[in-house]
Design a protein around this motif. Sequence first.
Motif, PDB file in Angstrom:
ATOM      1  N   ARG A  87       0.831  -1.215   0.000  1.00  0.00           N
ATOM      2  CA  ARG A  87       0.000   0.000   0.000  1.00  0.00           C
ATOM      3  C   ARG A  87       0.861   1.260   0.000  1.00  0.00           C
ATOM      4  N   THR A  88       1.971   1.195   0.699  1.00  0.00           N
ATOM      5  CA  THR A  88       2.836   2.377   0.810  1.00  0.00           C
ATOM      6  C   THR A  88       3.965   2.374  -0.213  1.00  0.00           C
ATOM      7  N   GLU A  89       3.939   1.376  -1.122  1.00  0.00           N
ATOM      8  CA  GLU A  89       4.915   1.263  -2.204  1.00  0.00           C
ATOM      9  C   GLU A  89       6.349   1.229  -1.673  1.00  0.00           C
ATOM     10  N   GLN A  90       6.560   0.414  -0.673  1.00  0.00           N
ATOM     11  CA  GLN A  90       7.892   0.198  -0.114  1.00  0.00           C
ATOM     12  C   GLN A  90       8.329  -1.231  -0.393  1.00  0.00           C
ATOM     13  N   GLU A  91       9.566  -1.403  -0.807  1.00  0.00           N
ATOM     14  CA  GLU A  91      10.106  -2.736  -1.038  1.00  0.00           C
ATOM     15  C   GLU A  91      10.991  -3.204   0.107  1.00  0.00           C
ATOM     16  N   ASN A  92      11.450  -2.282   0.956  1.00  0.00           N
ATOM     17  CA  ASN A  92      12.377  -2.612   2.038  1.00  0.00           C
ATOM     18  C   ASN A  92      11.895  -2.012   3.344  1.00  0.00           C
ATOM     19  N   CYS A  93      11.706  -2.860   4.354  1.00  0.00           N
ATOM     20  CA  CYS A  93      11.347  -2.390   5.685  1.00  0.00           C
ATOM     21  C   CYS A  93      12.089  -3.213   6.727  1.00  0.00           C
ATOM     22  N   HIS A  94      12.358  -2.600   7.863  1.00  0.00           N
ATOM     23  CA  HIS A  94      13.049  -3.285   8.961  1.00  0.00           C
ATOM     24  C   HIS A  94      12.490  -2.762  10.271  1.00  0.00           C
ATOM     25  N   TRP A  95      11.800  -3.625  11.016  1.00  0.00           N
ATOM     26  CA  TRP A  95      11.210  -3.239  12.283  1.00  0.00           C
ATOM     27  C   TRP A  95      11.858  -4.017  13.428  1.00  0.00           C
ATOM     28  N   HIS A  96      11.902  -3.406  14.588  1.00  0.00           N
ATOM     29  CA  HIS A  96      12.259  -4.114  15.813  1.00  0.00           C
ATOM     30  C   HIS A  96      10.960  -4.473  16.521  1.00  0.00           C
ATOM     31  N   VAL A  97      10.851  -5.714  16.976  1.00  0.00           N
ATOM     32  CA  VAL A  97       9.579  -6.213  17.504  1.00  0.00           C
ATOM     33  C   VAL A  97       9.407  -5.917  18.983  1.00  0.00           C
ATOM     34  N   HIS A  98      10.373  -5.252  19.598  1.00  0.00           N
ATOM     35  CA  HIS A  98      10.239  -4.755  20.964  1.00  0.00           C
ATOM     36  C   HIS A  98      10.190  -3.229  20.905  1.00  0.00           C
ATOM     37  N   GLY A  99       9.549  -2.626  21.865  1.00  0.00           N
ATOM     38  CA  GLY A  99       9.509  -1.171  21.874  1.00  0.00           C
ATOM     39  C   GLY A  99       8.337  -0.607  21.102  1.00  0.00           C
ATOM     40  N   PRO A 100       8.485   0.584  20.510  1.00  0.00           N
ATOM     41  CA  PRO A 100       7.359   1.302  19.883  1.00  0.00           C
ATOM     42  C   PRO A 100       6.654   0.522  18.777  1.00  0.00           C
ATOM     43  N   ASP A 101       7.406  -0.272  18.003  1.00  0.00           N
ATOM     44  CA  ASP A 101       6.792  -0.993  16.884  1.00  0.00           C
ATOM     45  C   ASP A 101       6.281  -2.384  17.279  1.00  0.00           C
ATOM     46  N   GLY A 102       6.385  -2.741  18.540  1.00  0.00           N
ATOM     47  CA  GLY A 102       6.099  -4.107  18.962  1.00  0.00           C
ATOM     48  C   GLY A 102       4.699  -4.592  18.688  1.00  0.00           C
ATOM     49  N   ASP A 103       3.713  -3.688  18.682  1.00  0.00           N
ATOM     50  CA  ASP A 103       2.314  -4.088  18.455  1.00  0.00           C
ATOM     51  C   ASP A 103       1.804  -3.706  17.076  1.00  0.00           C
ATOM     52  N   ARG A 104       2.705  -3.347  16.190  1.00  0.00           N
ATOM     53  CA  ARG A 104       2.276  -2.842  14.882  1.00  0.00           C
ATOM     54  C   ARG A 104       1.607  -3.935  14.045  1.00  0.00           C
ATOM     55  N   PHE A 105       2.159  -5.147  14.066  1.00  0.00           N
ATOM     56  CA  PHE A 105       1.605  -6.265  13.309  1.00  0.00           C
ATOM     57  C   PHE A 105       1.548  -7.494  14.216  1.00  0.00           C
ATOM     58  N   SER A 106       0.525  -8.317  14.023  1.00  0.00           N
ATOM     59  CA  SER A 106       0.347  -9.481  14.890  1.00  0.00           C
ATOM     60  C   SER A 106       1.480 -10.493  14.736  1.00  0.00           C
ATOM     61  N   ILE A 107       2.128 -10.543  13.575  1.00  0.00           N
ATOM     62  CA  ILE A 107       3.220 -11.488  13.359  1.00  0.00           C
ATOM     63  C   ILE A 107       4.369 -11.221  14.319  1.00  0.00           C
ATOM     64  N   PHE A 108       4.480 -10.000  14.817  1.00  0.00           N
ATOM     65  CA  PHE A 108       5.586  -9.669  15.714  1.00  0.00           C
ATOM     66  C   PHE A 108       5.516 -10.462  17.017  1.00  0.00           C
ATOM     67  N   GLU A 109       4.308 -10.804  17.448  1.00  0.00           N
ATOM     68  CA  GLU A 109       4.174 -11.627  18.647  1.00  0.00           C
ATOM     69  C   GLU A 109       4.743 -13.018  18.400  1.00  0.00           C
ATOM     70  N   ASP A 110       4.520 -13.569  17.198  1.00  0.00           N
ATOM     71  CA  ASP A 110       5.110 -14.874  16.851  1.00  0.00           C
ATOM     72  C   ASP A 110       6.633 -14.790  16.861  1.00  0.00           C
ATOM     73  N   ILE A 111       7.162 -13.702  16.355  1.00  0.00           N
ATOM     74  CA  ILE A 111       8.617 -13.535  16.330  1.00  0.00           C
ATOM     75  C   ILE A 111       9.172 -13.500  17.753  1.00  0.00           C
ATOM     76  N   ARG A 112       8.512 -12.777  18.637  1.00  0.00           N
ATOM     77  CA  ARG A 112       8.977 -12.711  20.028  1.00  0.00           C
ATOM     78  C   ARG A 112       8.941 -14.082  20.695  1.00  0.00           C
ATOM     79  N   ARG A 113       7.903 -14.863  20.409  1.00  0.00           N
ATOM     80  CA  ARG A 113       7.818 -16.205  21.011  1.00  0.00           C
ATOM     81  C   ARG A 113       8.974 -17.090  20.562  1.00  0.00           C
TER      82      ARG A 113
END
Length: 385
Positions: A87-113
């Motif tokens: 949707r945002t026409e981005q090909e490259n993204c990098h998020w940290h799953v702890h901190g401010p972005d931790g709840d941005r996508f539900s998949i991040f909870e799987d990554i933390r587990r």
Amino acid sequence: MTNLEDWIIDQGLHGSDMSSLLSGFAERLDAEGIPLVRAYIALPTVNPTIRVYTHVWTRSAGTVVEGVSHERNSEAFEVSPFAYMMRTEQENCHWHVHGPDGDRFSIFEDIRRLGGTDYLARLISFGNTSAPDLRGFGASFSSSRPEGLRPEEVARIDRLLPLLGLAAYRMTLFDLTVAMLDTYVGLSAGRRVLRGEIRRGSGTTLTAALLFADLRGFTALADRSGMDLIGRLDQHLEAMAKPVEEQCGEVLKFMGDGVLAAFPISEHRSFEEACAAAIRAAQMALERNEAVNRQYETPLSLDIALHCGDVFYGNIGAAGRLDFTVIGPAVNEASRMEALCSALDCSVILSDRVASVSPVPVRSLGSHRLRGIAAERELFTFTAG
């Protein structure tokens, strides 16, 4: 080039499946010192039942492959990282799953587990205008290092992804070719095409029990407007085709509202066994067709003819448009037998050859002349039919 780059190229040339490609890629990155806990590739397809294949590698489970149907999880995709990137026409993204972005996508909870700390996501485009639905693939990688993947590790993955994409593209196109041939021309015919049996007139003669099935009354029903005929027809055809598959036969052709199927006779299946399989498939098809009819106000009866004989199985047609099918007197007889079902007031007609080895009781319908055939044929039906 490094050993990993050489390995990816070798997989692109000789590899057989995406599962091995992703597992080998992730394990080799880990061996280089990049502490991955999860790697993921999603590949779209044009399979009529599957929208996308997902491949998830983890340390504990290896690679797990799942086909996602067209009807399933569309809402889940819309809230995924990849949908956001598209949707945002981005090909490259990098998020940290702890901190401010931790709840941005539900998949991040799987990554933390899994013990992961970040989510590196990439969209790789194939750019093939002749297959627009094969736009490319999505890939993600998560590490266990507290600060996540380092810049040089991200750069390493980005340098390797084009090679990985080429290998994945080759495997995807081959799998797609096989799947499309299996779906549209049948398993046996598809394999024959892949073996190079593509010249017009090429083929083989085989002996098989034949099942010719047709819906009675569908043409009259089709003349009415406002009915979901395609959806209903699919249900009836499924009722005919699935029993053939379950009895190790092959649907050779859908003909409007009918089916032509074969149960080849070979060293692995005797004449008696092939005929018995065809009879079981016919019984199951009748039962399942009735189940479909119970959903509708106007029932459609199913007429079936069972015959056995030699047929030519191969390529016929024009130079630029071939059909892999069966032709021959046995096919013609089966078709003309089925046409007598209404006049003889029975759902199944068997030739004398099939009736002679029937595992269920049959009764004679007398001798009848089939159109275009000089001699009369004694025909049979099930005793209870």
